[in-house]
Enzyme design. Sequence first.
Site, PDB file in Angstrom:
ATOM      1  N   PRO C  77       0.774  -1.157  -0.119  1.00  0.00           N
ATOM      2  CA  PRO C  77      -0.042   0.043  -0.067  1.00  0.00           C
ATOM      3  C   PRO C  77       0.961   1.354   0.050  1.00  0.00           C
ATOM      4  CG  PRO C  77       0.103  -1.012   2.184  1.00  0.00           C
ATOM      5  CD  PRO C  77       0.717  -1.936   1.213  1.00  0.00           C
ATOM      6  N   SER C 105      -4.506   1.551  -0.642  1.00  0.00           N
ATOM      7  CA  SER C 105      -4.112   2.260   0.777  1.00  0.00           C
ATOM      8  C   SER C 105      -5.395   2.825   1.293  1.00  0.00           C
ATOM      9  CB  SER C 105      -3.132   3.405   0.275  1.00  0.00           C
ATOM     10  OG  SER C 105      -2.945   4.427   1.299  1.00  0.00           O
ATOM     11  N   TYR C 129      -5.605   2.720   8.110  1.00  0.00           N
ATOM     12  CA  TYR C 129      -5.425   3.548   9.229  1.00  0.00           C
ATOM     13  C   TYR C 129      -6.502   3.814  10.254  1.00  0.00           C
ATOM     14  CZ  TYR C 129      -0.867   5.020   6.759  1.00  0.00           C
ATOM     15  OH  TYR C 129       0.234   5.121   6.143  1.00  0.00           O
ATOM     16  N   THR C 155      -2.061  -0.921   9.549  1.00  0.00           N
ATOM     17  CA  THR C 155      -0.649  -0.387   9.770  1.00  0.00           C
ATOM     18  C   THR C 155      -0.563   0.146  11.190  1.00  0.00           C
ATOM     19  OG1 THR C 155      -0.586   0.551   7.488  1.00  0.00           O
ATOM     20  CG2 THR C 155       0.788   1.398   9.194  1.00  0.00           C
ATOM     21  N   LYS C 223       0.668  -4.723   9.932  1.00  0.00           N
ATOM     22  CA  LYS C 223       1.523  -3.933   9.064  1.00  0.00           C
ATOM     23  C   LYS C 223       2.637  -3.197   9.881  1.00  0.00           C
ATOM     24  CE  LYS C 223       2.600  -1.316   4.939  1.00  0.00           C
ATOM     25  NZ  LYS C 223       2.880   0.040   5.534  1.00  0.00           N
ATOM     26  N   HIS C 247       7.873   0.697   7.060  1.00  0.00           N
ATOM     27  CA  HIS C 247       7.241   1.796   6.368  1.00  0.00           C
ATOM     28  C   HIS C 247       8.023   2.477   5.371  1.00  0.00           C
ATOM     29  CE1 HIS C 247       3.259   4.147   7.122  1.00  0.00           C
ATOM     30  NE2 HIS C 247       3.542   4.584   6.086  1.00  0.00           N
TER      31      HIS C 247
END
Lengths: 352, 352, 352, 352
Positions: C77, C105, C129, C155, C223, C247
């Site tokens: 992503p 994403s 997120y 994430t 992640k 990241h």
Amino acid sequence: MAFVCLADFQAFAKDNLPKSTWEFIEGGADECITRDENISAYKKIRLRPRFLRDMSVVDTKTTIQGSEISFPVCIAPTGFHCLCWPDGEQSTAKAEAMNICYVTSTYSSCFYDDIVAGAPNGLRWIQLYVQRDRKITKKLIQKVESLGYKALVLTVDTPALGNRLQDNRNRFSFPALLSTKNIHVPIEENSESLLSVSSIDSSTSWKDIAWLKSITQMPIILKGILTREDAELAISHNVQGILVSNHGGRQLDTVPATIDALTEVVNAVQGRIEVYLDGGIRTGTDVLKALALGARCVFLGRPILWGLTYKGEEGVRQVLNLLKKEFYRSMVFTGCRSISEISQDLVQFSKL
Amino acid sequence: MAFVCLADFQAFAKDNLPKSTWEFIEGGADECITRDENISAYKKIRLRPRFLRDMSVVDTKTTIQGSEISFPVCIAPTGFHCLCWPDGEQSTAKAEAMNICYVTSTYSSCFYDDIVAGAPNGLRWIQLYVQRDRKITKKLIQKVESLGYKALVLTVDTPALGNRLQDNRNRFSFPALLSTKNIHVPIEENSESLLSVSSIDSSTSWKDIAWLKSITQMPIILKGILTREDAELAISHNVQGILVSNHGGRQLDTVPATIDALTEVVNAVQGRIEVYLDGGIRTGTDVLKALALGARCVFLGRPILWGLTYKGEEGVRQVLNLLKKEFYRSMVFTGCRSISEISQDLVQFSKL
Amino acid sequence: MAFVCLADFQAFAKDNLPKSTWEFIEGGADECITRDENISAYKKIRLRPRFLRDMSVVDTKTTIQGSEISFPVCIAPTGFHCLCWPDGEQSTAKAEAMNICYVTSTYSSCFYDDIVAGAPNGLRWIQLYVQRDRKITKKLIQKVESLGYKALVLTVDTPALGNRLQDNRNRFSFPALLSTKNIHVPIEENSESLLSVSSIDSSTSWKDIAWLKSITQMPIILKGILTREDAELAISHNVQGILVSNHGGRQLDTVPATIDALTEVVNAVQGRIEVYLDGGIRTGTDVLKALALGARCVFLGRPILWGLTYKGEEGVRQVLNLLKKEFYRSMVFTGCRSISEISQDLVQFSKL
Amino acid sequence: MAFVCLADFQAFAKDNLPKSTWEFIEGGADECITRDENISAYKKIRLRPRFLRDMSVVDTKTTIQGSEISFPVCIAPTGFHCLCWPDGEQSTAKAEAMNICYVTSTYSSCFYDDIVAGAPNGLRWIQLYVQRDRKITKKLIQKVESLGYKALVLTVDTPALGNRLQDNRNRFSFPALLSTKNIHVPIEENSESLLSVSSIDSSTSWKDIAWLKSITQMPIILKGILTREDAELAISHNVQGILVSNHGGRQLDTVPATIDALTEVVNAVQGRIEVYLDGGIRTGTDVLKALALGARCVFLGRPILWGLTYKGEEGVRQVLNLLKKEFYRSMVFTGCRSISEISQDLVQFSKL
């Protein structure tokens, strides 16, 4: 411009010597890995300084083979000083009057008598390449012994000459007047290698130590030992000292830096004879590290030639005084008030 | 200008070959990490020299598969020598007359008969890529055996061709006249990869060793083995030698440098068969290190092509003679009077 | 000019994107130590290839969370694909039709409906997120689940945005039309940090895993996990996978390269759930090494954006096909005929 | 231009200070190996971040010697702030009002009364060089104690001044107006070393700790300890803290980076007294690493002078605020909600 470190003298010499002479002096064997590592190896050793000791009096004096020297840095044997300064080894010898030892090379460009005359009271040792003609060798040894030389430093790492690429490219040769005055080796102009290797006896071996002992009273120091095995042989052949050296990286490339080989030799010797070191000493902390790892004294090679190039006797003195000041300071900063306080606890190897 | 080290021949070749040919010869797979590490790995190995041995007589001779060679450096198989010099492999073969072994490539640009004719008494081994058409493979083997070839070097690391970025960028291809004369592989002009991989049999496996043994009396050497597991399989399949190689870093990037893989293979083999090495040999001390770590002999690839580019047969001789001189010197400087005195004690891995 | 490696696409993107966009994409946190080490860490791992296996058939297929993919490289992503190509994520999704997985994403610049419409049969996972407004989060998850997304990639390494110096220097901001269409986060033009961090919920914690499980049937992948401690917590919270990620070095500088953290996580997980990796994959051997060390599949971030910048859907396909060819070749060269034959024996860490 | 990291302030200072002043500030001893390693050592330490903790509230406060500070970064003692900004230490002191501690140097270029007047409520410690004239030393200590100074930081690594090559080259000296106002040391213009070393008492030793304790109630911190042996002596002499420091690499070159020496000291101290660190702190992760390895607080030297050069009080604040923001972020990214959650598990040393 002020000269604030040994590298400043190096820069001067590079700028002022003929290129081929400069490359002869600075050159190492093959890819110069050992020459460069002699220096860089010190950068990986870390000092462990001790504080809050009364450092108002610090004494740098020590002895080598029983002779006192003002600080543990002496002059290593290098040949042909007249390449750097008109009266060559005579100037070098005068600088030595600051109470250290000068190891004179077999391949000096001045007569031994003249070298001694310049500084009659100086401490001098003689470096020896055993010549094929043993009579020449014997004559040389007995000559210098009669002149007051105090020890015989036998170079063991030169059964042949190292492969120095720049000298080969430059077809470097010596003007006739620089011939090795003391042993009358004929120099062939324009020969491919620096100097006819034929005069050095590649058959020299451990059994020759007994022969040398039979013709001189001087203590014998072996210069060039790098392994525990040879250190043990040295002791069993009753020599009085070992100078850990790789000939400034000029003989066999990729042998260890001398500071890295030192521990192995020191551990084998176990204090039975004195161990010295040359190669890569450029700062006062380098000297301190060598002593912490077991060297009794270190010897300076190329930096002496840089000082000689700069100002003859005066330049050599400046080089030695600068290093003495740096060494003194490194003792003050680590809490060592005398040479005997410099112990192995002072150093650790960097993780890097 | 004097050529004082192998790198001088390399510089000449770079300046005088067409760019795409130069990049074909020098190229490695992908990021060239293994190609470069083949060379740099030697710089991290330190030599432990021994002194005060009588070095007046030093003998560099040894044997491989029972044949005597004048020193332990032979010619690795590389293809298409006509890219470097008009009569290609014929000149290479003549240089080999200095009593070493020349491993002729499957992809030679001269007929084997002509290669042999140039130096009828030379020691020659044949390198083999097994072709999809096994009849072609058999014919090739029997042809060279009848021409006096003494061993079969089977390349095991080429089930496909390596990914050489520069060749891909250059869309490198061969003029028709350079076709691989001995196996009549059709070369497609302007094809993206160097050479049609379709002719090499990617199904070749351990069971083919038995088949090879059934069609030839020559001893079989496996070229490309890098692990203990494959070394053990090699022995259980009754081959007579292993050539530790990564194809000059041209096949799979990030495999170990050959000098780093050597110890693993040597330890697995335990002296039961001979172990050789190619890759990264550039100086005499490199040869000494490989022998100290257990290689019986090393093979030179790219430097032979540099010499060939320089002056054909004469250039190859110069390359070999220079390396022989350097190797001789490295023996003198470490106290080895014969190949059998080169032992593992001579080396240690640098802390760096 | 031929594009022969992923770095060629990178060079194109650098030359063709506006400087601030390029720096946004390439940027890492602070001194970019982790970003760079993600790549360089692979160069220190050595492959141990095995030979003489029949490599005429090699199969690169595998599965992730039970879905088959054509080779173990998927699309990580990354946000805002419209910065690179007019229709952004829609083109990326079409390229994915080559039978791999595309992790979309949260901060996509296209509507999820449009992304799905472009390649209705593709395998897609959603990256999440957690937003402060949990209703928005829930709506987003249920929306994509209804669109056929197959897994939720949470994430965990972004309780705040990383400190990217170049973005701060550039005062990088997005044109209004690039706003994150799916969650309606207001973008403040010229704000100092890229994107208002206020929308991401920094209070997200382990207890939210249960909440996520209560609102979706999709398996949950974490992640950003880099330690054994968090890997163990992940398993005790019943997630279905871990994506070892830093990241791209964009969040906290000086965390380990993902390939270095992988072993710690794999050892903790002990095969109980699938472990993936992203970060630094640039060649086929990188993929092979990650799989040998225990990753089930790797994800590509920046290289996808380079391909997208080059030619949209076609560029992404070229990037993926090039890497597939390289990975295939690395299997052939190491003797792996299927993914299951890629084992830890294939790798060793370099002494360097 | 935005200042986004401490290095931006450094660049400003380099461009705006007179060259000799810049070199005085940035200079290290000899070859600056330790100065540079102070910084590079942090790059080799890897962080192990923990995730999925509720990071909505993060508290950076801590205490030193019982006094609360807003985050664990304080101002290290450096001399002669008027070289950077007209009213020197007075501006520095005002910036300290952000609730940290300012360690004022013996060699301040402002009167202590004026320093205190600028920020009467600030937390201040005094750095001490013991002067040969013990009456001056005593007077200085009692003066600052009466002004509200809270601890005495005794520098132990300066029995002499370090060998700073650039200062020697520049023959760096101070204008008369910058004389050390508080102890009236005569500055000799154009003297070769920075400052007459004669005023510092090189005989200072462990027994002087008792004397200091007899003349002040302030806790005593020893600044410059680098070994376990001296840490143990410190504790047995009842000091209250140790500041692990190598004087910014300005005293003895090739001592360890402070972050490398920290663990040895922390292990010896075993929590009995507080341990601090200065040297090489440039980012928020550096602070986090020092705390994870056992430092209670770190001190900033050169960066304060860069900020002072930029904008006086405001510049110092900007430097401190930037670092505070970075440190806060590094806590958020590693899952530390309070200083007490920063443990040794957070760090590992890089394999590189």
